[in-house]
Design an enzyme around this catalytic site. Sequence first.
Site, short mmCIF file in Angstrom:
data_model
loop_
_atom_site.label_atom_id
_atom_site.label_comp_id
_atom_site.label_asym_id
_atom_site.label_seq_id
_atom_site.Cartn_x
_atom_site.Cartn_y
_atom_site.Cartn_z
N HIS A 82 56.56 28.45 57.59
CA HIS A 82 56.72 28.56 59.05
C HIS A 82 55.36 28.79 59.69
O HIS A 82 54.34 28.98 59.03
CB HIS A 82 57.70 29.69 59.41
CG HIS A 82 57.20 31.08 59.20
ND1 HIS A 82 57.73 32.17 59.87
CD2 HIS A 82 56.23 31.57 58.40
CE1 HIS A 82 57.09 33.26 59.49
NE2 HIS A 82 56.19 32.94 58.60
N HIS A 107 52.24 28.60 56.72
CA HIS A 107 52.18 29.34 55.44
C HIS A 107 53.63 29.59 55.06
O HIS A 107 54.54 29.11 55.74
CB HIS A 107 51.39 30.64 55.62
CG HIS A 107 52.06 31.61 56.53
ND1 HIS A 107 52.08 31.45 57.90
CD2 HIS A 107 52.79 32.72 56.28
CE1 HIS A 107 52.76 32.43 58.45
NE2 HIS A 107 53.21 33.22 57.50
N CYS A 162 49.16 34.23 61.04
CA CYS A 162 50.47 33.56 61.06
C CYS A 162 50.48 32.34 61.98
O CYS A 162 51.44 31.58 61.99
CB CYS A 162 51.55 34.54 61.49
SG CYS A 162 51.68 35.95 60.39
N ASP A 172 66.23 26.28 52.77
CA ASP A 172 65.50 26.40 51.51
C ASP A 172 64.59 25.18 51.28
O ASP A 172 65.02 24.04 51.42
CB ASP A 172 66.49 26.52 50.35
CG ASP A 172 65.79 26.83 49.04
OD1 ASP A 172 64.79 27.57 49.06
OD2 ASP A 172 66.23 26.30 48.00
N HIS A 173 63.34 25.46 50.89
CA HIS A 173 62.35 24.41 50.67
C HIS A 173 62.13 23.58 51.93
O HIS A 173 61.87 22.37 51.86
CB HIS A 173 62.72 23.53 49.47
CG HIS A 173 62.42 24.19 48.16
ND1 HIS A 173 63.20 25.19 47.64
CD2 HIS A 173 61.41 24.01 47.25
CE1 HIS A 173 62.69 25.58 46.48
NE2 HIS A 173 61.62 24.89 46.22
N HIS A 201 56.91 31.88 52.62
CA HIS A 201 57.43 33.10 52.03
C HIS A 201 58.59 32.79 51.09
O HIS A 201 59.28 31.79 51.26
CB HIS A 201 57.96 34.05 53.12
CG HIS A 201 56.93 34.51 54.09
ND1 HIS A 201 55.93 35.38 53.76
CD2 HIS A 201 56.75 34.21 55.41
CE1 HIS A 201 55.17 35.61 54.83
NE2 HIS A 201 55.63 34.90 55.84
N GLU A 227 61.01 39.36 54.54
CA GLU A 227 60.03 38.28 54.62
C GLU A 227 59.00 38.44 53.51
O GLU A 227 58.42 37.47 53.00
CB GLU A 227 59.34 38.32 55.98
CG GLU A 227 58.52 37.11 56.29
CD GLU A 227 57.87 37.21 57.66
OE1 GLU A 227 58.43 36.63 58.61
OE2 GLU A 227 56.82 37.88 57.78
#
Lengths: 135, 135, 135, 135, 135, 135
Positions: free
Chosen positions: B14, B39, B33, B79-80, B41, B124
């Site tokens: 994100h 980047h 950020c 996801d991914h 998580h 996170e």
Amino acid sequence: MVSVIRKAHFCASHRLHNPAWSEERNNRVFGKCNNPNGHGHNYTLEVTVTGDVPQETGMVIDLKVLAEIIEREVIDRVDHKHLNLDVDFMQGIIPTAENIAIAFWKILAPKIPSGKLFAIRLYESENNIVEYRGE
Amino acid sequence: MVSVIRKAHFCASHRLHNPAWSEERNNRVFGKCNNPNGHGHNYTLEVTVTGDVPQETGMVIDLKVLAEIIEREVIDRVDHKHLNLDVDFMQGIIPTAENIAIAFWKILAPKIPSGKLFAIRLYESENNIVEYRGE
Amino acid sequence: MVSVIRKAHFCASHRLHNPAWSEERNNRVFGKCNNPNGHGHNYTLEVTVTGDVPQETGMVIDLKVLAEIIEREVIDRVDHKHLNLDVDFMQGIIPTAENIAIAFWKILAPKIPSGKLFAIRLYESENNIVEYRGE
Amino acid sequence: MVSVIRKAHFCASHRLHNPAWSEERNNRVFGKCNNPNGHGHNYTLEVTVTGDVPQETGMVIDLKVLAEIIEREVIDRVDHKHLNLDVDFMQGIIPTAENIAIAFWKILAPKIPSGKLFAIRLYESENNIVEYRGE
Amino acid sequence: MVSVIRKAHFCASHRLHNPAWSEERNNRVFGKCNNPNGHGHNYTLEVTVTGDVPQETGMVIDLKVLAEIIEREVIDRVDHKHLNLDVDFMQGIIPTAENIAIAFWKILAPKIPSGKLFAIRLYESENNIVEYRGE
Amino acid sequence: MVSVIRKAHFCASHRLHNPAWSEERNNRVFGKCNNPNGHGHNYTLEVTVTGDVPQETGMVIDLKVLAEIIEREVIDRVDHKHLNLDVDFMQGIIPTAENIAIAFWKILAPKIPSGKLFAIRLYESENNIVEYRGE
């Protein structure tokens, strides 16, 4: 000889993709990890340094010094970055956990001031871990 | 009344960025950020459902069913993925952990077949956690 | 050469009991673990595969493939089972963590498609862990 | 040959200080760890014993016996203690994690009734770990 | 309203002792925690702040700011210290986890710049935890 | 008012099965958890007691006393047992995590010597957790 292990953390995004391959082959091999916009992880890095324990300090290596080296040489260059797009030493390398660990080894091995680098362990997620010992 | 908590995991990338602001203000507020390439998580999601415990099953909700709902309604969609670029229900929303938790609540609350959604907790990273209770 | 570690989880019950011994000797050696109706654990399994890292994939082994092999060959046969009563490959073997690890090694070693099986680590509980390296 | 790992926990305070050095040098080398009134940690100890697995027990070593040896020989002598002031076997030794691990090895190695002591791992904190293998 | 939880870590030593009591009564009530030279812990602190989520930031509170406040107001004053001897705001207070949590609340509550302090949770060890909500 | 949380651990086996139902319905509702020979878990129990903090002790409740009560009243009766077959207070109750938590509440609530029992949280596995607050 005692081994000292120091942990560090970074979060980054990456994409597993071989530009020499067709999109179909990339999808077959890398699956969801080939998502064009990337995805990310909280990585945990463990750096193991092995050496003698001098009597006057009782320490293989000063952990403050080791922590600073890891932070400056590695973490600052990958944290909150896109590994494919933002990190110079990963250019031309598929950023799998294996390749990240090897790249970190090459950077850190010559920087350890006492003892010798023994292992780089990288946790990409709770269930996926790699370890490289420079051999 | 008993609460049941089910954990799930996803990894995503994100970028925290407000398009209505100058780049300078984005950097001041969001810092690292705001990296343009994003980047990522490993997120951990905890979904709490509260309800009565029927004598014939001893379960507030069948955890297999709850796990499938979480997987299908939320995990499969993030996801991914890149939360800003790939996820329809995050369009126009800054993907902070707070906003992701609120978005998950809106999706999951009407889908819980027995008991009621009580809390969405989102990790996170090891040190940064949010919790939303729908109020 | 890089090592890749993949974790998997299963829950099972077992009883430590040597049928060739008297009940008194079983109780002395195995203590509470000799409870006739058994007891159980959430086991965590770590499978380490070591090998070269081909440049075109950057992976010792495709973790999706490794995860599927572990699931199919091992987890599906022990998860939610009684190790003494329900698992064919544990018949006639006292299901200590040591013996489970050895049995998993024998099953998994010939199934690894790239790299070589290097270690089987099994966590029976937070405080009790075994590791087998096939030697 | 299988390795068995047993964890134990203790909490203690310590001070890193070399009495042969000036206060200035102690502060430079040991930093905050040189605080005159000490500071403390929750230590986690992992003891690895390696050996054969006899068929009649399926165990390298009875974990109840190993746990009792660790408790009696080590934990009872350091838990809720000040390592510099209260622990006889640490007198004249700077209580770094390295030196604590070596001291524990010397105490435990001759006490292991079956198999051989293979490693002492000591977690001083989440991020700082040492391991000693007696070589 | 969303809650945001930020973790921080410190290590310190302490002694549980009521100077108004006899040594015998101190030993009976506080046991090993009354050791005159003290003992120590790795403490984990969780600070929960609850508030609205402004649309333009998506954040209850900037976590960088919250982390800095926790570090400056609390962690820097207790980390690598003896809580009884080195910490001004613990003078005259028995440094149980309960009292440390209450003291941290008093310090942090007036410093939170957006949202309100909702809870202070303190982990003294893996198994011992306290939580204070200011009521 | 401060809350104190004490963790304890036990391992046990169980079977989810309603004897009033057909085998087909048991399998549909309880799935793998209906395995006739049972399966097992490492359970983690968290007991929360809430109360005032007397100035002379600084403790809601003496954690040694609380730990002993939990051990004697609950852990000793379920650890290394089959919950359906070996535990008197679970007779006639389907041993879901929900029902175990409620049973523990009933046993522990009248035994807490200072403060009041506030919550029973039970981790059946890493991903499945229940919490009961007596309401």
